[in-house]
Motif scaffolding. Sequence first.
Motif, PDB file in Angstrom:
ATOM      1  N   LYS A  33       0.839  -1.203   0.000  1.00  0.00           N
ATOM      2  CA  LYS A  33       0.000   0.000   0.000  1.00  0.00           C
ATOM      3  C   LYS A  33       0.873   1.252   0.000  1.00  0.00           C
ATOM      4  CE  LYS A  33      -0.934   1.653   3.972  1.00  0.00           C
ATOM      5  NZ  LYS A  33      -1.423   1.872   5.340  1.00  0.00           N
ATOM      6  N   SER A  34       1.875   1.253   0.872  1.00  0.00           N
ATOM      7  CA  SER A  34       2.686   2.465   1.043  1.00  0.00           C
ATOM      8  C   SER A  34       3.471   2.781  -0.222  1.00  0.00           C
ATOM      9  CB  SER A  34       3.630   2.289   2.227  1.00  0.00           C
ATOM     10  OG  SER A  34       2.874   2.228   3.415  1.00  0.00           O
ATOM     11  N   LEU A  35       4.061   1.749  -0.838  1.00  0.00           N
ATOM     12  CA  LEU A  35       4.818   2.003  -2.072  1.00  0.00           C
ATOM     13  C   LEU A  35       3.878   2.344  -3.218  1.00  0.00           C
ATOM     14  CD1 LEU A  35       7.531  -0.776  -1.711  1.00  0.00           C
ATOM     15  CD2 LEU A  35       7.936   1.696  -1.761  1.00  0.00           C
ATOM     16  N   ASN A  37       0.966   3.837  -3.189  1.00  0.00           N
ATOM     17  CA  ASN A  37       0.435   5.199  -3.139  1.00  0.00           C
ATOM     18  C   ASN A  37       1.530   6.259  -3.272  1.00  0.00           C
ATOM     19  OD1 ASN A  37      -2.156   4.447  -3.270  1.00  0.00           O
ATOM     20  ND2 ASN A  37      -2.679   4.812  -1.130  1.00  0.00           N
ATOM     21  N   ARG A  38       2.753   5.939  -2.877  1.00  0.00           N
ATOM     22  CA  ARG A  38       3.862   6.879  -3.135  1.00  0.00           C
ATOM     23  C   ARG A  38       4.168   6.947  -4.633  1.00  0.00           C
ATOM     24  NH1 ARG A  38       4.425   5.576   1.944  1.00  0.00           N
ATOM     25  NH2 ARG A  38       5.637   6.788   3.427  1.00  0.00           N
ATOM     26  N   TYR A  39       4.211   5.783  -5.296  1.00  0.00           N
ATOM     27  CA  TYR A  39       4.505   5.801  -6.738  1.00  0.00           C
ATOM     28  C   TYR A  39       3.414   6.550  -7.494  1.00  0.00           C
ATOM     29  CZ  TYR A  39       8.214   2.257  -6.108  1.00  0.00           C
ATOM     30  OH  TYR A  39       9.348   1.582  -5.728  1.00  0.00           O
ATOM     31  N   SER A 186       2.343  12.566  15.833  1.00  0.00           N
ATOM     32  CA  SER A 186       1.132  11.735  15.768  1.00  0.00           C
ATOM     33  C   SER A 186       1.040  10.952  14.462  1.00  0.00           C
ATOM     34  CB  SER A 186      -0.126  12.572  15.983  1.00  0.00           C
ATOM     35  OG  SER A 186      -0.189  13.620  15.053  1.00  0.00           O
ATOM     36  N   SER A 187       1.858  11.267  13.479  1.00  0.00           N
ATOM     37  CA  SER A 187       1.938  10.459  12.254  1.00  0.00           C
ATOM     38  C   SER A 187       3.131  10.886  11.406  1.00  0.00           C
ATOM     39  CB  SER A 187       0.664  10.601  11.412  1.00  0.00           C
ATOM     40  OG  SER A 187       0.845   9.933  10.175  1.00  0.00           O
ATOM     41  N   SER A 188       3.904   9.897  10.981  1.00  0.00           N
ATOM     42  CA  SER A 188       5.026  10.179  10.061  1.00  0.00           C
ATOM     43  C   SER A 188       4.514  10.693   8.720  1.00  0.00           C
ATOM     44  CB  SER A 188       5.813   8.902   9.826  1.00  0.00           C
ATOM     45  OG  SER A 188       4.976   7.942   9.172  1.00  0.00           O
ATOM     46  N   GLN A 189       3.234  10.451   8.442  1.00  0.00           N
ATOM     47  CA  GLN A 189       2.700  10.792   7.116  1.00  0.00           C
ATOM     48  C   GLN A 189       2.671  12.298   6.861  1.00  0.00           C
ATOM     49  OE1 GLN A 189      -1.000   8.628   7.232  1.00  0.00           O
ATOM     50  NE2 GLN A 189      -0.084   6.773   6.410  1.00  0.00           N
ATOM     51  N   PRO A 215       7.333   8.693  14.947  1.00  0.00           N
ATOM     52  CA  PRO A 215       7.065   7.285  14.646  1.00  0.00           C
ATOM     53  C   PRO A 215       7.406   6.939  13.191  1.00  0.00           C
ATOM     54  CG  PRO A 215       5.011   8.521  14.561  1.00  0.00           C
ATOM     55  CD  PRO A 215       6.098   9.508  14.922  1.00  0.00           C
ATOM     56  N   SER A 216       7.479   5.659  12.927  1.00  0.00           N
ATOM     57  CA  SER A 216       7.520   5.123  11.555  1.00  0.00           C
ATOM     58  C   SER A 216       8.640   5.709  10.697  1.00  0.00           C
ATOM     59  CB  SER A 216       6.169   5.367  10.850  1.00  0.00           C
ATOM     60  OG  SER A 216       5.073   5.105  11.683  1.00  0.00           O
ATOM     61  N   LEU A 217       9.833   5.816  11.290  1.00  0.00           N
ATOM     62  CA  LEU A 217      10.945   6.366  10.501  1.00  0.00           C
ATOM     63  C   LEU A 217      11.194   5.586   9.203  1.00  0.00           C
ATOM     64  CD1 LEU A 217      12.829   8.780  10.599  1.00  0.00           C
ATOM     65  CD2 LEU A 217      14.496   7.365  11.810  1.00  0.00           C
ATOM     66  N   GLY A 349       4.793   0.597  13.659  1.00  0.00           N
ATOM     67  CA  GLY A 349       3.513   0.579  14.372  1.00  0.00           C
ATOM     68  C   GLY A 349       2.439  -0.213  13.644  1.00  0.00           C
ATOM     69  N   GLU A 350       2.488  -0.217  12.297  1.00  0.00           N
ATOM     70  CA  GLU A 350       1.406  -0.912  11.589  1.00  0.00           C
ATOM     71  C   GLU A 350       1.507  -2.427  11.729  1.00  0.00           C
ATOM     72  OE1 GLU A 350       1.449   0.290   7.418  1.00  0.00           O
ATOM     73  OE2 GLU A 350       3.150  -0.996   7.016  1.00  0.00           O
ATOM     74  N   LEU A 351       2.637  -2.928  12.268  1.00  0.00           N
ATOM     75  CA  LEU A 351       2.745  -4.368  12.540  1.00  0.00           C
ATOM     76  C   LEU A 351       2.145  -4.741  13.891  1.00  0.00           C
ATOM     77  CD1 LEU A 351       6.456  -5.112  11.484  1.00  0.00           C
ATOM     78  CD2 LEU A 351       4.385  -5.524  10.146  1.00  0.00           C
ATOM     79  N   GLY A 376      -4.436   7.221  16.987  1.00  0.00           N
ATOM     80  CA  GLY A 376      -4.955   8.023  15.866  1.00  0.00           C
ATOM     81  C   GLY A 376      -4.939   7.265  14.541  1.00  0.00           C
ATOM     82  N   HIS A 377      -4.831   5.948  14.603  1.00  0.00           N
ATOM     83  CA  HIS A 377      -4.887   5.169  13.356  1.00  0.00           C
ATOM     84  C   HIS A 377      -6.350   4.987  12.932  1.00  0.00           C
ATOM     85  CE1 HIS A 377      -0.590   3.286  12.994  1.00  0.00           C
ATOM     86  NE2 HIS A 377      -0.609   4.584  12.805  1.00  0.00           N
ATOM     87  N   GLU A 378      -6.648   3.964  12.141  1.00  0.00           N
ATOM     88  CA  GLU A 378      -8.000   3.769  11.621  1.00  0.00           C
ATOM     89  C   GLU A 378      -9.044   3.862  12.731  1.00  0.00           C
ATOM     90  OE1 GLU A 378      -5.334   2.635  10.466  1.00  0.00           O
ATOM     91  OE2 GLU A 378      -5.488   1.836   8.431  1.00  0.00           O
TER      92      GLU A 378
HETATM   93  O1  LIG Z   1       3.562   6.449   5.050  1.00  0.00           O
HETATM   94  C1  LIG Z   1       2.948   5.378   5.068  1.00  0.00           C
HETATM   95  O2  LIG Z   1       2.725   4.724   4.041  1.00  0.00           O
HETATM   96  C2  LIG Z   1       2.498   4.863   6.364  1.00  0.00           C
HETATM   97  C3  LIG Z   1       3.031   5.365   7.527  1.00  0.00           C
HETATM   98  C4  LIG Z   1       2.616   4.890   8.857  1.00  0.00           C
HETATM   99  O3  LIG Z   1       1.772   5.882   9.407  1.00  0.00           O
HETATM  100  P1  LIG Z   1       1.954   6.473  10.897  1.00  0.00           P
HETATM  101  O4  LIG Z   1       3.279   7.118  10.981  1.00  0.00           O
HETATM  102  O5  LIG Z   1       0.801   7.394  11.021  1.00  0.00           O
HETATM  103  O6  LIG Z   1       1.835   5.288  11.808  1.00  0.00           O
HETATM  104  C5  LIG Z   1       1.899   3.552   8.789  1.00  0.00           C
HETATM  105  O7  LIG Z   1       1.336   3.236  10.019  1.00  0.00           O
HETATM  106  C6  LIG Z   1       0.836   3.578   7.709  1.00  0.00           C
HETATM  107  O8  LIG Z   1       0.172   2.340   7.659  1.00  0.00           O
HETATM  108  C7  LIG Z   1       1.473   3.802   6.353  1.00  0.00           C
END
Ligand SMILES: O=C(O)C1=C[C@@H](OP(=O)(O)O)[C@@H](O)[C@H](O)C1
Length: 467
Positions: A33-35, A37-39, A186-189, A215-217, A349-351, A376-378
């Motif tokens: 999912k992450s790759l 949506n980034r691509y 609260s989110s790396s996003q 989080p989520s470095l 965290g998503e694990l 603050g996730h889903e």
């Molecule tokens: O950048 C991403 O693709 C993601 C970053 C993470 O978010 P958080 O930093 O909010 O946890 C992760 O949990 C999420 O499933 C996907």
Amino acid sequence: MNEPNHTAVVADPWPAPLATASLDATATIPGSKSLSNRYLILAALGADPVRIRGLLRSRDTDLMMNALRALGVTCREDADDPTTVTVTPPPNGVFTGCTEVYCGLAGTVMRFVPPLVLFADGPVRFDGDEQAYARPMEPLLFGLKQLGAHVEYHGQEGCLPFTVTPPKKLGSADGKPIKIRVDSSSSSQFVSGLLLAASRIPGGVLLRHTGRTLPSLPHIRMTMEDINAAGGDVTMPERGRWLVQPRDLDLPRTVTVEPDLSNAAPFLGAALIAGGAVRVPNWPAHTTQPGGLLPSMLHKFGATITLDGEPFDEINDCEMFNDDFSGTLCVTGDGSIHGLGELDMSAAGELAPSVAAIATLADGPSQLVGIGHLRGHETNRLQALVTEIERVGAHAEELDNGIAIEPVADDELHGAVMETYADHRMATFAAMLGLRIPGIEVRDVQTTRKTIPDFTGMWAAMLAQHR
Ligand SMILES: O=C(O)C1=C[C@@H](OP(=O)(O)O)[C@@H](O)[C@H](O)C1
Ligand SMILES: C=C(OP(=O)(O)O)C(=O)O
């Protein structure tokens, strides 16, 4: 704004299958999912069409493609393969404004698409599922305001729904990088979303994270690696500070998405819970996905791990990370699971929901820490995990920054109808418990479509392959 219909019919609640024999299964995991949506975002920011192979087709990526389409991007799937999609950016790189984007519950859509409005010719309104209104958004929008955008909230301040209006003039007056400060605890996003757009800002951007924790470095490193693969120049001169030089972005003509290693977690975890072996092909030896940390976590639980037959213990992390190499990861369990003690999961965290399911069936306690932001996730995942673990008869409590899990003997565990809170990972968590606890049923298992097109089908196929 419309979402595609998903039509498969599955009983609700879904009776989670019990593992009655030890597994000997291979599970092929769809794209990350992450790759994906980034691509999609990076392709939209380029000048030339990009062909993405192995794209995840699920609710979150459909939402992303629909968002991009609303902004004037063409996303066309191959007639014979929906996982191959060609993305054509809008003419002159200008996104279509005066439109609406529906984010669903997808963090990557609600945090990665608003920065594209910096390059739009009019305002864009963002909305999402009601549950998305509770997800943190303000730091990202504060970042956009520092770049000159205007933000209007239509509900609660700092939350969806909102409208972003592009600045009249973008970039610094003196040609130097614009300095912005954002609290991404609260989110790396928030960092990822701003970095993805920053190369196109005249003069570039110097972004500083102001919060205490980050989080989520690995996901931020993923963003950096993908931007640089598109010809960008983003560096992290020190932890919490990023410098993005102004660059044209162009991904290679064709990119291929790795399997989603976080979605591999329930399947690989099943080998520990049910006993036996589960194999995942195309496991990348080098990856920026946090799921790359999964083999060592499963090893701590007591699993035996091999990559193309080589014992995990003998795989030196550095040597193994040869960019071109991918192999079949095999996880073998003998039915025993060790408690982890304290495990810092801030990088991944998503694990946590999958790890929590395994930990619930372990022979000793585990504390998963560094994941306060999962509230603050889903859904509030810490609260949800505690409730659902207690529901089956084991013990758990919320910590300030995580969750403590106290397993009980197998004969004290009992079946239940498990709530999923519109959270795909709470559904896969419940399915994992159902492998060992008779009588587990899962409400709204279709919520797994957020990131897996056919979870119940894949789960049944895995269970059909046993010793
Ligand atoms: O950048 C991403 O693709 C993601 C970053 C993470 O978010 P958080 O930093 O909010 O946890 C992760 O949990 C999420 O499933 C996907
Ligand atoms: C937190 C998650 O998703 P999102 O991309 O919506 O933040 C997740 O998939 O675990």
